[in-house]
Scaffold this active site. Sequence first.
Site, PDB file in Angstrom:
ATOM      1  N   HIS C  47       0.807  -1.204   0.000  1.00 27.78           N
ATOM      2  CA  HIS C  47       0.000   0.000   0.000  1.00 27.78           C
ATOM      3  C   HIS C  47       0.850   1.269   0.000  1.00 27.78           C
ATOM      4  CE1 HIS C  47      -4.067   1.629   0.646  1.00 27.78           C
ATOM      5  NE2 HIS C  47      -3.387   2.667   1.074  1.00 27.78           N
ATOM      6  N   HIS C  94     -10.909   1.802  -1.839  1.00 24.23           N
ATOM      7  CA  HIS C  94     -11.140   1.342  -0.474  1.00 24.23           C
ATOM      8  C   HIS C  94     -11.887   0.018  -0.550  1.00 24.23           C
ATOM      9  CE1 HIS C  94     -10.861   3.502   3.647  1.00 24.23           C
ATOM     10  NE2 HIS C  94      -9.689   3.248   3.162  1.00 24.23           N
ATOM     11  N   GLN C 244     -12.361   1.724  10.428  1.00 22.86           N
ATOM     12  CA  GLN C 244     -12.385   3.097  10.887  1.00 22.86           C
ATOM     13  C   GLN C 244     -13.752   3.687  10.627  1.00 22.86           C
ATOM     14  OE1 GLN C 244     -10.173   1.978   8.370  1.00 22.86           O
ATOM     15  NE2 GLN C 244      -8.419   3.339   8.416  1.00 22.86           N
TER      16      GLN C 244
END
Lengths: 79, 79, 750, 233
Positions: C47, C94, C244
């Site tokens: 990432h 995402h 999150q």
Amino acid sequence: MKIRVTVLPKPSVLDPQGVATADAMQHLGWKNPGRVRVGKIIEIESPGERPDEDKLHAICRDLLSNPVIEDYTFEIVES
Amino acid sequence: MKIRVTVLPKPSVLDPQGVATADAMQHLGWKNPGRVRVGKIIEIESPGERPDEDKLHAICRDLLSNPVIEDYTFEIVES
Amino acid sequence: MKDPAITPDVIAQHGITPEEYQHIRTILGRDPNFTELGIFSVMWSEHCSYKNSRPELKKFPTSGPRILVKAGEENAGVLDVGEGWAVAFKIESHNHPSAVEPFQGAATGVGGIIRDIFTMGARPIFLLDSLRFGPIENHAPDAATNRQLFSGVVSGIAHYGNCIGLPTIGGETWFDETYAGNPLVNVFCLGVLRHEEIARGAARGIGNPVFYVGAETGRDGLAGAAFASRELTEESKEDRPAVQVGDPFREKLLLEACLDLLASGAVAGIQDMGAAGLTCSTCETASRGGSGIDVDLNLVPKREEGMTPYEILLSESQERMLVIVHKGQEDRVREIFEKWDLPYACIGHVTDDGIMRIREKGNIVAEIPAAALTDEAPVYHRDAADWTPPEALDITTVPETDLIAALPRLLSHPSLANKRWIWEQYDHMVRNGAVVGPGSDAAVFFARECEKFFAAAVDGNGLITRLDPREGGRRCVAEAARNLACSGAVPLGATDNLNFGNPHKPEIFRQLRDAVEGMAEACRAFDTPVTGGNVSLYNENPAGPIDPTPVVAMVGIIEHESHITRQGFRGTGDSIWLLGDRAAGLDASQFLLLLHGRKEGRPPQTDLAAEVTLHQTLRDAIRDGLIRSAHDCAEGGVAVALAECCLSGETLVGADVILHNDGRRDDESLFHEAPGRILVSVNPADEERLQELTTLCRVPAYKLGTTGGDQLVIRIRTSSFVWPLQELSESWNTSLGALMGGVAETPNAS
Amino acid sequence: MKFAVLRFPGSNCDQDCLRTLRDTFEVTAEPVWHKETSVAGYDVIVIPGGFSFGDYLRCGAIARYSPVMTAVREAAQKGTPILGVCNGFQILCESGLLPGALVRNRKLHFICRHVHLRLENNTTPFTRQGTIGQILRIPIAHGEGCYFADNDTLDTLEQNGRVAFRYCTEDGAITEDANPNGSVRNIAGIINENGNVLGLMPHPERACESRLGSDDGRLVFASLIEFALHSAS
Ligand SMILES: Nc1ncnc2c1ncn2[C@@H]1O[C@H](COP(=O)(O)OP(=O)(O)O)[C@@H](O)[C@H]1O
Ligand SMILES: [Mg+2]
């Protein structure tokens, strides 16, 4: 000290979320869930003093709920 | 029969709504309301039979809450 | 609380190979401690480091006269758009968070990409989204789950974008079993700024204070990094969330505060805390600035008690920024943060020794050369499997079907249906700029800051890329460029998102490599440098890897308002022309996939030179005022494209056209998907000029028929197919909503 | 002629309102931060749309306690025209400046689209340039725009001409289908007893230029400007 305020839509107010939830419950196999209402719960864990009852009522009435559409109750869970 | 399901954000999950509510309470003069969490309450008033505990757990887990970020409890208020 | 010992197991759990570990020891001249191991592990993850894809990404064209900030230099690339104005834009995925928690996963994805843009000093002005889900039709396996994912993702994007006040003005959405359990959620954001406003993510100026601003740090996203964190704090392991939660309200305050801050001139450098949060932002700013950074974790605003340095450094809490402030300007900065009610703290300062030094309670808990973390990340050249081109489709194996029924079936398939159900949930009108909102080929946005019209489109095609990765790469770039041309825009640049499976598998790496080469080739042809992008690997579900899905978002500019063109027919009596070449079979078509369940055939190849000429000619015709509407023929072929032209104007407008069959079957003529074709409508009085222009430019142009009436009529030799528009409209407009009608809403969307 | 456009943390249509007023109507329009305690000197106050305080708890519930709202309440008393759009309408209801409440849309989704409105009262400062029965095409963008009030309140509103706009079909019919969010009696906008406070769910500031698909929203601002000029002279 822990205070739990429950806010629910007044019976006369349309509660589309409650209706949708009841529908979804039926899809999950509960034949007749009956009347479902969806409201809010506000849990307050306060380290300090707790406001007096009047003050608490004022906070519930003026901030945490809208008396036009909602009813509230509160309970002191621990103190 | 009345069932009340309470869904609250898990303690370590960010609860922006709770933070905003705590701030607002301070503005209303409650000096230190402490930690505030805002969750959902689902009140079911069912005329018929109530599903067994397992089924109820399944409904709470799969429909009424999101186990990744929320915890639920239920209580049977009247039966 | 003691950190666990560094055992081979712990190292492996951090995704660090024994060779990488040795490299770390060489860099440090000693063994890393547990915190340092965590830091290396996130910074050297795919990432952050692109260790598996970096050599491939180098193949993209990244320079050009308009480039102000190049791909990879900063959080997002920046392009000059004239008169001292510039745009910063980027796409980001995402996917994995959205699979776990669709609402929050998608919401935080939006938050992340917006931060990337305002970190550059740009005012974000709009969003696009590119989505993929498993099938949602009732008969499909796991339809209910897929619908929930779809619904959750859309409300998550809506929640964040609407609240922060950014319109989502376009996107694309596909449904296919390959994405079941592994949805793709790619979001794009564009912002505008003046050249002199470009902000840098560099820690410069020895002694400059380093500020932390935004949400308090919690234990968010730690399990996502998947570690031996269990031993960390026994009491907290249960509630350590992998997901999150986004707070768009905080982000809105952060955005306004950061733009105020940048305007104040107090900022020496600024960087958002995205993946790998505090770790990444500190070492990257230091590395870019050629400096060091010294930070005290005690000073970091925290949401929870008793967090370890490891947890604080690796937390992925959202809505946070790191700001390096010119010494002496601290008060100005404090004033701005206080105006916006944001938590902040001065947590350290810039040093001259090139070291990222982290302190806690007076102890140094990590000490690493900053540049080593960013520049010395390993790079792998993976093996690519051999590739055999797919067999061409043998049309005789495709049973002939009822073609009258086929068109409404295609139009009502979730992949091709009108996406109104999605974009009505997005506030696509806020900022008063969506001159062409969702529902046409490219969206057109009037940026009031600079009084310019930007066009943007996002495209990907997993089916074509699966069958022929190189063509898939070319195809998505060409389609995006074509969408822009149809709206009257000149493309300026592109950003890409590479959604692939596990690159350790040679056949996957092959897909990645070829697709990138195809995209790079096409970007060169259209003169659209890649200004940045994102790589999402390991997209697999139990049935295997997803179809490789490179996605490209392209941005263009429209010189004059009068050039803005839409896809819908405008009225009766216009002539319909097809520009571009015509012949192909049903290979790799949606018709073959959706009606016959076959992912097969040799995709027709994109002729880039012909495309470039086609787009240029169309733009010329638009500038000359000849074009009433323009629509690209993509998935579903000319029949679906015609139907969309009839259905997407201000009113329903019918059409009567003749297709030449080129000796092919009718299903081929109607539904083949040869690239490089555009349907235009023109005033009959202008036909001659259009013909002259296309002849001059050597663009094939065929008159197909005329607009008008309340049905779509397509004639092929002796057959004629007639569809009442009302019925087509019903199929196209209502299917998605009907399918989604019964889905329980994500209740926390307010 | 001076417009104030209030700005709460989380407001996001403030810029659109300011630009529309300045660029399309060429009047002075200034942002007013929610911590201000005075709105003196402004002829019109606009409370724009957005998500004040994140719309946490309830839309408008926290914004009503901002210092500026005390000043707004005083201005309302004095007769200053106050226009609340979308979140602004919600804030006005939460503040008690308008009766009723705005709850979750009937179908639970956020909805952004153009709708048709029928003008029901053209004697207000906000609608004086219109005609009764006039149909406007203006966008909505909200998740909680379903107007609710009890029957007595509704009857009072109607008897006093305080329903300013209703959702209608293209031809002006008040039907269930034309009601995007389930509002009682298709109510899209109401005024207070004195007629100087309007709450409106649709966004007139998004419908002031034909390039945005409609300029029907100009009616509201043009009326306000005319009214303010009139009152000043
Ligand atoms: N997820 C989405 N969000 C916003 N708009 C979307 C989304 N999906 C599709 N759209 C819009 O629907 C229209 C049709 O999309 P698509 O079928 O991909 O068009 P095309 O084939 O012309 O590229 C486009 O205007 C696109 O922007
Ligand atoms: Mg497309």
